[in-house]
Design a protein around this motif. Structure first.
Motif, short mmCIF file in Angstrom:
data_model
loop_
_atom_site.label_atom_id
_atom_site.label_comp_id
_atom_site.label_asym_id
_atom_site.label_seq_id
_atom_site.Cartn_x
_atom_site.Cartn_y
_atom_site.Cartn_z
N LEU A 71 0.83 -1.20 0.00
CA LEU A 71 0.00 0.00 0.00
C LEU A 71 0.86 1.25 0.00
O LEU A 71 0.63 2.20 -0.76
N MET A 72 1.89 1.27 0.84
CA MET A 72 2.79 2.42 0.91
C MET A 72 3.62 2.55 -0.37
O MET A 72 3.90 3.66 -0.83
N LEU A 73 3.98 1.40 -0.96
CA LEU A 73 4.81 1.41 -2.17
C LEU A 73 4.09 2.07 -3.34
O LEU A 73 4.65 2.93 -4.03
N ILE A 74 2.83 1.69 -3.57
CA ILE A 74 2.11 2.28 -4.70
C ILE A 74 1.82 3.76 -4.45
O ILE A 74 1.77 4.56 -5.39
N CYS A 75 1.63 4.13 -3.17
CA CYS A 75 1.36 5.54 -2.85
C CYS A 75 2.63 6.39 -2.94
O CYS A 75 2.55 7.62 -2.98
N THR A 76 3.78 5.75 -2.98
CA THR A 76 5.05 6.48 -3.12
C THR A 76 5.28 6.93 -4.55
O THR A 76 5.87 7.99 -4.78
N THR A 77 4.83 6.15 -5.52
CA THR A 77 5.17 6.41 -6.92
C THR A 77 4.01 6.88 -7.79
O THR A 77 4.14 7.84 -8.55
N VAL A 78 2.85 6.24 -7.68
CA VAL A 78 1.76 6.49 -8.64
C VAL A 78 1.13 7.87 -8.51
O VAL A 78 0.90 8.54 -9.54
N PRO A 79 0.80 8.37 -7.31
CA PRO A 79 0.16 9.69 -7.24
C PRO A 79 0.98 10.81 -7.88
O PRO A 79 0.42 11.66 -8.58
N LYS A 80 2.30 10.83 -7.67
CA LYS A 80 3.15 11.85 -8.28
C LYS A 80 3.18 11.69 -9.79
O LYS A 80 3.13 12.68 -10.54
N MET A 81 3.26 10.45 -10.26
CA MET A 81 3.25 10.21 -11.70
C MET A 81 1.94 10.69 -12.32
O MET A 81 1.93 11.34 -13.38
N ALA A 82 0.82 10.41 -11.66
CA ALA A 82 -0.49 10.83 -12.16
C ALA A 82 -0.63 12.35 -12.14
O ALA A 82 -1.14 12.95 -13.10
N HIS A 176 12.57 8.25 -16.12
CA HIS A 176 11.75 7.34 -15.33
C HIS A 176 10.48 8.07 -14.93
O HIS A 176 10.36 9.27 -15.15
N PHE A 177 9.52 7.33 -14.30
CA PHE A 177 8.32 8.01 -13.83
C PHE A 177 8.35 8.27 -12.33
O PHE A 177 7.41 8.81 -11.75
N PHE A 178 9.47 7.91 -11.67
CA PHE A 178 9.71 8.29 -10.28
C PHE A 178 11.22 8.30 -10.05
O PHE A 178 11.99 7.86 -10.91
N CYS A 179 11.63 8.82 -8.91
CA CYS A 179 13.06 8.91 -8.60
C CYS A 179 13.57 7.56 -8.12
O CYS A 179 13.19 7.09 -7.03
N ASP A 180 14.40 6.94 -8.91
CA ASP A 180 15.04 5.68 -8.56
C ASP A 180 16.54 5.92 -8.66
O ASP A 180 17.01 6.48 -9.65
N PHE A 181 17.28 5.52 -7.64
CA PHE A 181 18.69 5.94 -7.60
C PHE A 181 19.55 5.46 -8.77
O PHE A 181 20.44 6.18 -9.20
N LYS A 272 11.67 1.09 -16.88
CA LYS A 272 10.30 1.56 -16.69
C LYS A 272 9.31 0.40 -16.70
O LYS A 272 8.43 0.30 -15.84
N MET A 273 9.45 -0.51 -17.66
CA MET A 273 8.53 -1.62 -17.78
C MET A 273 8.61 -2.54 -16.55
O MET A 273 7.58 -2.95 -16.01
N VAL A 274 9.82 -2.87 -16.14
CA VAL A 274 9.99 -3.75 -14.98
C VAL A 274 9.50 -3.06 -13.71
O VAL A 274 8.87 -3.68 -12.86
N SER A 275 9.75 -1.75 -13.61
CA SER A 275 9.30 -1.00 -12.43
C SER A 275 7.78 -0.96 -12.33
O SER A 275 7.21 -1.07 -11.25
N VAL A 276 7.11 -0.81 -13.48
CA VAL A 276 5.64 -0.84 -13.49
C VAL A 276 5.16 -2.19 -12.96
O VAL A 276 4.20 -2.27 -12.19
N PHE A 277 5.87 -3.26 -13.34
CA PHE A 277 5.46 -4.60 -12.93
C PHE A 277 5.50 -4.75 -11.41
O PHE A 277 4.52 -5.17 -10.79
N TYR A 278 6.65 -4.40 -10.77
CA TYR A 278 6.73 -4.72 -9.35
C TYR A 278 6.40 -3.56 -8.42
O TYR A 278 6.35 -3.75 -7.19
N THR A 279 6.15 -2.35 -8.96
CA THR A 279 5.68 -1.27 -8.09
C THR A 279 4.18 -1.02 -8.21
O THR A 279 3.60 -0.39 -7.34
N ILE A 280 3.55 -1.50 -9.28
CA ILE A 280 2.12 -1.26 -9.48
C ILE A 280 1.35 -2.57 -9.64
O ILE A 280 0.35 -2.81 -8.95
N LEU A 281 1.82 -3.45 -10.54
CA LEU A 281 1.08 -4.68 -10.82
C LEU A 281 1.17 -5.69 -9.68
O LEU A 281 0.15 -6.26 -9.26
#
Length: 312
Positions: A71-82, A176-181, A272-281
């Motif tokens: 829950l915290m993971l998806i709220c870290t990335t998706v709202p800012k991207m949207a 990227h769609f979020f800050c990843d180091f 980006k594709m792999v990040s979408v998989f394990y941060t959203i899907l």
């Protein structure tokens, strides 16, 4: 000195994953739909386990923590991207970027260790049922869970401090769609080779070590299940363990692909594709996998739903 301070003088730009073509607009709203399902599914799992006293066992406590992390993971990335997509803005402040990196890496690290603890829990429940209440007492389960959070948060702090100790004096555009180091390190005008080597070692500890625990635990579990006399017990054990193994395979497969590679080998499109998989899907699939195949969770949901209807 100007080069030293350049990191702190301007915002970064997130290039995002979608443009405004019809196809990408459809994909954007699809991602929002997945986010909504993941948000609701994980919230319901946390609330169900909290409200139903029959689910106050180590296995479900760990499952509630997994749902909370997702829950915290998806709220870290998706709202800012949207927000960036809908507003047309691409900027993110240095503080915002550091916050995303901290929560993102902390939650991924915590989940690595938590999945290993969940494997150990299943091992003790199936291989040592008579000693289970001692080996996985509420105190021990709580300590293991706390250590998962602490170790993950420690990794997050180290990554943030190290990432922003470098200078970023050239392009500010993060592919990227979020800050990843790893995406930030590509932009640095400093020599990051030593940090990348340290990072590789950390990834070995954070990913490979828990995977080894999981493999060892489930190897023993499979042997124990094969020798079970009860067909019903064998079926129940396989159902529980297969759900966990499915989550582990999705999570660690993507994590190994992302982080056990040199930064120079990273492709923005692949990342980006792999990040979408394990941060959203994956956060969407986790509650579905556990709830649809778990009679106790289904029972608790119907019980709470029944109370709600009777109260109307």
């Amino acid at each position: 000195m100007a080069r030293e301070n350049s990191t702190f003088n301007s915002d970064f730009l997130l290039l995002g994953i979608f443009n405004h073509s019809p196809t990408h607009t459809f994909l954007f709203f699809l991602v929002l739909g997945i986010f909504s399902v993941a948000f609701m599914g994980n919230s319901v799992m946390v609330l169900l386990i909290y409200l139903d006293t029959q689910l106050h066992t180590p296995m479900y406590l760990l499952l509630s923590q997994l749902s909370l992390m997702d829950l915290m993971l998806i709220c870290t990335t998706v709202p800012k991207m949207a927000f960036n997509y809908l507003s047309g803005s691409k900027s993110i402040s240095m503080a915002g970027c550091a916050t995303q990196i901290f929560f993102y890496t902390s939650l991924l690290g915590s989940e690595c260790f938590l999945l290993a603890v969940m494997a150990y829990d299943r091992y003790t429940a199936i291989c040592h049922p008579l000693r289970y209440t001692n080996l996985m007492s509420p105190k021990i389960c709580g300590l293991m869970t706390a250590f998962s959070w602490i170790l993950g948060s420690t990794d997050g702090i180290i990554d943030v401090v190290a990432t922003f100790s470098f200078s970023y004096c050239g392009s500010r555009e993060i592919a990227h769609f979020f800050c990843d180091f790893p995406s930030l390190l590509i932009l640095s005008c400093s020599d990051t080779s030593i940090f990348e080597k340290v990072l590789f070692i950390c990834c070995i500890v954070m990913i490979v070590f828990p995977v080894a625990i999981i493999i060892a635990s489930y190897a023993r579990v499979i042997l124990a299940v094969i020798h079970m006399g009860s067909g019903e017990g064998r079926r129940k054990a396989f159902t529980t363990c297969s759900s966990h193994l499915l989550v582990v395979g999705m999570y660690y497969g993507a994590a190994l692909f992302m982080y056990i590679r040199p930064t120079s080998d990273h492709s923005p499109t692949q990342d980006k594709m792999v990040s979408v998989f394990y941060t959203i899907l994956t956060p969407m699939l986790n509650p579905l996998i556990y709830s649809l195949r778990n009679k106790e969770v289904t029972r608790a949901f119907m019980k709470i739903l029944g109370k709600g209807k009777s109260g109307e």
